[in-house]
Design an enzyme around this catalytic site. Sequence first.
Site, short mmCIF file in Angstrom:
data_model
loop_
_atom_site.label_atom_id
_atom_site.label_comp_id
_atom_site.label_asym_id
_atom_site.label_seq_id
_atom_site.Cartn_x
_atom_site.Cartn_y
_atom_site.Cartn_z
N ARG A 121 0.63 -1.53 -0.11
CA ARG A 121 -0.02 0.15 0.07
C ARG A 121 0.80 1.34 0.05
O ARG A 121 0.56 1.98 -0.73
CB ARG A 121 -1.03 0.08 1.17
N HIS A 134 -7.46 -4.59 -7.30
CA HIS A 134 -7.29 -4.03 -5.97
C HIS A 134 -8.48 -4.08 -5.22
O HIS A 134 -9.29 -3.44 -5.40
CB HIS A 134 -6.99 -2.58 -6.50
N TYR A 186 -19.23 11.32 -12.84
CA TYR A 186 -19.18 12.62 -13.79
C TYR A 186 -17.78 12.78 -14.74
O TYR A 186 -17.74 13.54 -15.70
CB TYR A 186 -19.16 13.69 -12.61
#
Length: 866
Positions: free
Chosen positions: A47, A93, A137
């Site tokens: 990570r 992931h 969006y």
Amino acid sequence: MVDDTELPTDDAQPSDEGGGQRVLTRLLEDEMRESFIDYSMSVIVQRALPDVRDGLKPVHRRILYAMSELSLTPGRPYKKSATVVGDVLGKYHPHGDSAVYDSMVRMVQDFSLRYPLVDGQGNFGSIDGDSAAAYRYTEARLTRLATELLEDIDKETVRFVPNFDGQKEEPTVLPAKVPNLLINGSSGIAVGMATNIPPHNLREVVDACIALIDDPELSQEELEAIVKGPDFPTGGLVCGRQGVVDAYRTGRGRVVMRARTHIEEHERGERIIVTELPFMVNKARLVEQIAQLVRDKKLDSIRDLRDESDRDGMRIVIELKRDAVPYVVLNRLFKHTQMQSTFGTILLALVDGVPRVLTLRQILKYFLDHRHEVVVRRTEYDLGKAKDREHILEGLKIAVDNIDEVIKIIRASRDSDSASTTLQERFGLSERQAKAILDMRLARLTGLEMEKLEAELAEIRATIAELESILASHEKRMGIIADELRAMADQHGNERRTEIAGSVGDFNMEDLIPDDDMVITVSRQGYIKRQSVDTYRAQRRGGRGLRGMTTKDEDWIEHIFSASAHDTLMIFTRQGQCYWLKVWQIPEGSRQSRGRPIVNLVSMARDEELAAVVPVREFSEDQYLLFATRMGKIKKTALAAYGNIRSVGLNAINIREGDRLIDVKIIEPESQILLATRKGMAIRFPESDARPMGRATEGVRGINLRGDDYVIGLVTTREDANLLVVTELGMGKRTEVDAYRLQGRGGYGVINVKVTERTGEVVAIKAVTDEEQLMVITRKGVVNRQAVSEIRTIGRATQGVRLINLDKGDLVMDVARVVVEDEDDELLEGAEGVEGLDGEDGAEPVASVEGGADEGAEGAEGVDEE
């Protein structure tokens, strides 16, 4: 499972108790330790930390690889970010969607990454801290630089491992044709460690890589000369190289960043313009921080603040009050706001899965080693493909050369398998060659196609020879890496944005300020201001003069002197304390303004009174300060004793009760000292009579006083100078210094001026020459400037001539000198008796205020004692 019925001290032992279940008995702290270590390593490797080879964390690598698999390359249409996020989550992931989208957003922002890796369309946030729009969006695709990180990934150049569910494979690292770890930097917090790598300029990093290829023994200093320092996407300045050098050599360092600013002149005053900010500084938060400091009165010189940024760039406007010093305000902004911030560099990255703090050389070396491995594996892959193709072409050529027999075999065969077997046996072909012959179209038998076949075979053999030579030569492989890096720099490189400037400690604000001549005026109540010498125009003796300062009825001008903008003002109080102030730090005011209280500029106590101000360039061991007190004491001390500047000041001279300091000057060797008193007496003696003394002393007697007389002035002069004496009722005269008998220190002296009701008592004395001009200032703030040559040289015990016409109740308070550099006689004609509110009534002479180390505040005591 932990069994609490026993606490063994040995290693955990399995047990078959509990109905066939396997129970493992162990200490709780052992279980916690192992579990925490496993968790820590998972966070570190999976990570938080980037790989030194491609500079990417797993989430960024997976995003780029997933976008490549979706064919979201430059030139192709954008796709919704939701598509990318979903693909990354579903295939590679197994974490939250916000983690993936936030990482993707950062790769779009040109103020976060020096070279963005994702090309976004839509709202991806701003430098003001605005968050990005939801991923339903926005749209995205890869940038051209990102495709360079992924290039050749399909040629077995990197290792692939199964994904989280074993259904697909993902790369452990990208081929990375550019050193992404350095050019884009990285930041992350793992368990017990953190990384914070600043971005750099692509061209500089590429040049360093090529230099290291050419000379593997290149020194660290030579590398640092190529990679000058971080190159932040927001630009700004890096102050000093020490933090950069520390980071490059040890892996850790503190880099001081500053905003880029400049000063603009405006009709309402000066203003500071901020065009670039330090890396990761929120612009909207910075503006609010400055506004809060103004509201809290910590920045009282700011009149207005607004953000005028638009699509053309950043522009924060900080308008200043008229009496503000822009560079002083700028320094306070750097001190109290994020216009100056620190980047704590930690060059920590994963090397073979292990976190290591690296130097600049090590990062470059690991990248080059990675690229070398990629080039080797890519070459081996291409060589294998080329040899496969050569094998097929050789079979086809055999078939073409024996086409009649091949056709005969094929026609005689029962099926394709038997035809393949016969062809292999007849011509010694492989199964793949036989299959290629059977799949060959009849059009390949034309003459032109047969020529193409032979040309392709010759070309593929040349390719094989080249690939084999690459594998056989380390030098060739490194040359290929260098060529590819040069191509990356040419295609994607750009100019440095961040300027490497002097360190904060070395940063000299004076270098930005013109070293102009200034007139400094100080009122009795401690108001100080500076003005350009051109503010005052020359006038004839006896003229009305210009108003130099607006004062209240209870205040008046007490000191006026000349200095250069870069001089250091040594401010002495009547109590014997010394403070320091740069001339350019004094607020510049108009002729009518009062100025600013000195107590706001230095750490003077409010009950301290100003005695003298001495402009100094350097604190030299060879120069001396001469102190004079009201009761006739003098003291000579080396100037260097006052060079240890303290913000709280220091004790300059010991003053007895009832006495006080009246003046301080820098004295030259072999000069004479002249002390003048209020009642018209004066004494002249050699400076050698005053032996050097330490700083914390009270001095020796300079003149013996009669009655209530006291010293009003100190002059250090040579024999060829004239002595100017000015009285409080505007009378003045010049007298040759030789008229004052040279005597020993401590005597009563001789008559300096004949004090009468017409002259009033003495207020000032000056050593002058004909080339100078005189500036007289009165209690009510009227300033008169005239040529010294117009004042007659007369005897010692005389009253003098009229220098200035005074209003009723007004008194002369002080005198300063101006040296004319380009005198024009016409400038001094026709000015007598003319009152001017500005310098437009007649031409101004080109003049500069005398401000050497030997000149200071020739101030007078006087009217306040009446």
